[in-house]
Design an enzyme around this catalytic site. Structure first.
Site, PDB file in Angstrom:
ATOM      1  N   HIS A 118       0.802  -1.227   0.000  1.00 10.70           N
ATOM      2  CA  HIS A 118       0.000   0.000   0.000  1.00 10.70           C
ATOM      3  C   HIS A 118       0.831   1.271   0.000  1.00 10.70           C
ATOM      4  CE1 HIS A 118      -3.607  -2.491   1.734  1.00 10.70           C
ATOM      5  NE2 HIS A 118      -3.389  -2.698   0.459  1.00 10.70           N
ATOM      6  N   CYS A 129       4.314  13.483  -7.211  1.00 13.96           N
ATOM      7  CA  CYS A 129       3.767  14.627  -7.951  1.00 13.96           C
ATOM      8  C   CYS A 129       2.508  14.172  -8.696  1.00 13.96           C
ATOM      9  CB  CYS A 129       4.816  15.146  -8.936  1.00 13.96           C
ATOM     10  SG  CYS A 129       4.181  16.457  -9.992  1.00 13.96           S
ATOM     11  N   SER A 176      -7.004  -7.413   9.735  1.00 13.99           N
ATOM     12  CA  SER A 176      -8.389  -7.862   9.760  1.00 13.99           C
ATOM     13  C   SER A 176      -8.699  -8.687   8.509  1.00 13.99           C
ATOM     14  CB  SER A 176      -9.335  -6.659   9.858  1.00 13.99           C
ATOM     15  OG  SER A 176      -9.079  -5.758   8.806  1.00 13.99           O
TER      16      SER A 176
HETATM   17  P1  OAD Z   1      -7.266  -3.112  10.449  1.00 12.13           P
HETATM   18  O1  OAD Z   1      -7.389  -1.918  11.312  1.00 12.13           O
HETATM   19  O2  OAD Z   1      -8.384  -3.443   9.537  1.00 12.13           O
HETATM   20  O3  OAD Z   1      -7.022  -4.410  11.349  1.00 12.13           O
HETATM   21  C1  OAD Z   1      -6.079  -4.442  12.374  1.00 12.13           C
HETATM   22  C2  OAD Z   1      -6.047  -5.842  12.922  1.00 12.13           C
HETATM   23  O4  OAD Z   1      -5.035  -5.903  13.917  1.00 12.13           O
HETATM   24  C3  OAD Z   1      -7.341  -6.296  13.592  1.00 12.13           C
HETATM   25  O5  OAD Z   1      -7.687  -7.590  13.138  1.00 12.13           O
HETATM   26  C4  OAD Z   1      -7.001  -6.327  15.079  1.00 12.13           C
HETATM   27  O6  OAD Z   1      -7.694  -7.338  15.785  1.00 12.13           O
HETATM   28  C5  OAD Z   1      -5.525  -6.620  15.033  1.00 12.13           C
HETATM   29  N1  OAD Z   1      -4.736  -6.160  16.187  1.00 12.13           N
HETATM   30  C6  OAD Z   1      -4.906  -5.041  16.941  1.00 12.13           C
HETATM   31  N2  OAD Z   1      -3.948  -4.941  17.873  1.00 12.13           N
HETATM   32  C7  OAD Z   1      -3.133  -6.026  17.721  1.00 12.13           C
HETATM   33  C8  OAD Z   1      -1.950  -6.484  18.381  1.00 12.13           C
HETATM   34  N3  OAD Z   1      -1.394  -5.816  19.398  1.00 12.13           N
HETATM   35  N4  OAD Z   1      -1.382  -7.640  17.949  1.00 12.13           N
HETATM   36  C9  OAD Z   1      -1.941  -8.344  16.912  1.00 12.13           C
HETATM   37  N5  OAD Z   1      -3.047  -7.953  16.251  1.00 12.13           N
HETATM   38  C10 OAD Z   1      -3.638  -6.807  16.638  1.00 12.13           C
HETATM   39  O7  OAD Z   1      -5.874  -2.963   9.648  1.00 12.13           O
HETATM   40  P2  OAD Z   1      -5.395  -3.713   8.328  1.00 12.13           P
HETATM   41  O8  OAD Z   1      -5.889  -5.107   8.289  1.00 12.13           O
HETATM   42  O9  OAD Z   1      -3.938  -3.480   8.211  1.00 12.13           O
HETATM   43  O10 OAD Z   1      -5.425   0.285   3.436  1.00 12.13           O
HETATM   44  O11 OAD Z   1      -6.126  -2.868   7.223  1.00 12.13           O
HETATM   45  C11 OAD Z   1      -5.893  -3.152   5.865  1.00 12.13           C
HETATM   46  C12 OAD Z   1      -5.909  -1.900   5.047  1.00 12.13           C
HETATM   47  O12 OAD Z   1      -7.122  -1.176   5.278  1.00 12.13           O
HETATM   48  C13 OAD Z   1      -4.842  -0.893   5.391  1.00 12.13           C
HETATM   49  O13 OAD Z   1      -3.588  -1.171   4.788  1.00 12.13           O
HETATM   50  C14 OAD Z   1      -5.412   0.373   4.859  1.00 12.13           C
HETATM   51  C15 OAD Z   1      -6.773   0.227   5.485  1.00 12.13           C
HETATM   52  O14 OAD Z   1      -7.753   1.028   5.081  1.00 12.13           O
HETATM   53  C16 OAD Z   1      -5.301   1.371   2.677  1.00 12.13           C
HETATM   54  O15 OAD Z   1      -5.146   2.475   3.162  1.00 12.13           O
HETATM   55  C17 OAD Z   1      -5.359   1.099   1.211  1.00 12.13           C
END
Ligand code: OAD
Length: 237
Positions: free
Chosen positions: A110, A118, A180
């Site tokens: 990402h 730019c 997630s």
């Molecule tokens: P999310 O915010 O959707 O999910 C975070 C995950 O981390 C959840 O499943 C939580 O349960 C878990 N979590 C929280 N604290 C934790 C810890 N201490 N140890 C282990 N797990 C933990 O974030 P992403 O899955 O990264 O995309 O989201 C995917 C994409 O959606 C991001 O890259 C971004 C976002 O919108 C873009 O911006 C294109």
């Protein structure tokens, strides 16, 4: 658990791996900025409508991340990279904490919040100014700069994505940490690895849509669980 081979390892990380460093996740209760959700700001339409608002959000996130340090989970992945013959770290994170922990072979699906692009000629530059002296920032050519990240509705870099597909297809072990697993195509990578015969381990504080598929689900914070898992896999425990 079965003792999977560590010859070829692929890891997919999400915002949860940086949570214990103090970086808010996207979908948790701490994922809001002012009254906005990430999906409302991280889009080309939001940027066209209001580049100042979108840049204020990124400036806030950059300031927050600049004050955070990599944690034990990031450091464990650095160790794994040094240890494994074939290791690929695939991250959805744009925070740069993997690099600061010392990881070198990273596929950033990402993008990177510490680069700007730019909007006219797509030139990309590193930018670590915190806070930004001018919002929205502009290129020397006069055009608006945007963060060099992938927004909702935009395509991922095909070379980076193909390298990620290749890594998950050939790995013996795939770890999925702190995501997630709802944003595609990243979320489809673990199933590809599993279908190709890899042993799939999920580390998360809660179950996700992926948990049913995983060979092993480790419920707990990544900074505690990942070092323990690695010690167990390498026989140090
Ligand atoms: P999310 O915010 O959707 O999910 C975070 C995950 O981390 C959840 O499943 C939580 O349960 C878990 N979590 C929280 N604290 C934790 C810890 N201490 N140890 C282990 N797990 C933990 O974030 P992403 O899955 O990264 O995309 O989201 C995917 C994409 O959606 C991001 O890259 C971004 C976002 O919108 C873009 O911006 C294109």
């Amino acid at each position: 658990m079965r003792n999977p081979s560590l010859r070829s390892v692929a890891v997919l990380t999400g915002a949860g791996i940086s949570a214990e460093s103090g970086v808010p996740t996207f979908r948790g209760a701490d994922g809001l900025w002012r009254q906005y959700r990430a999906e409302e700001l991280a889009t080309p339409q939001a940027f066209m409508r209001n580049p100042t608002l979108v840049w204020e959000w990124y400036d806030w996130r950059r300031g927050l991340i600049a004050g955070c340090q990599p944690n034990a989970a990031h450091r464990t992945l650095t160790e794994m990279e040094r240890w494994c013959e074939d290791f690929t770290l695939i991250t959805q994170n744009v925070d740069g904490l993997h690099q600061r922990a010392g990881s070198e072979r990273i596929l950033e699906l990402h993008g990177d919040i510490w680069r700007v692009r730019c909007t006219t000629d797509n030139t990309v530059c590193d930018n670590h100014e915190v806070p930004l002296s001018r919002i929205p920032p502009t290129c020397p050519c006069g055009a608006l700069l945007r963060p060099d990240v992938v927004w909702f509705g935009e395509s991922l870099d095909s070379e980076v994505m193909n390298a990620a597909y290749a890594a998950v297809e050939r790995c013996d072990l795939m770890l999925v940490v702190g995501t997630s697993a709802v944003v595609h195509p990243a979320a489809s990578l673990p199933a590809i690895a599993h279908n190709a015969g890899a042993y799939l381990v999920e580390v998360n504080v809660q179950e996700t849509a992926l948990s049913a598929l995983a060979d092993e689900v480790i419920l707990g914070p990544a900074a505690r669980e990942l070092p323990e898992l690695w010690a167990r896999l390498t026989g140090a425990l």
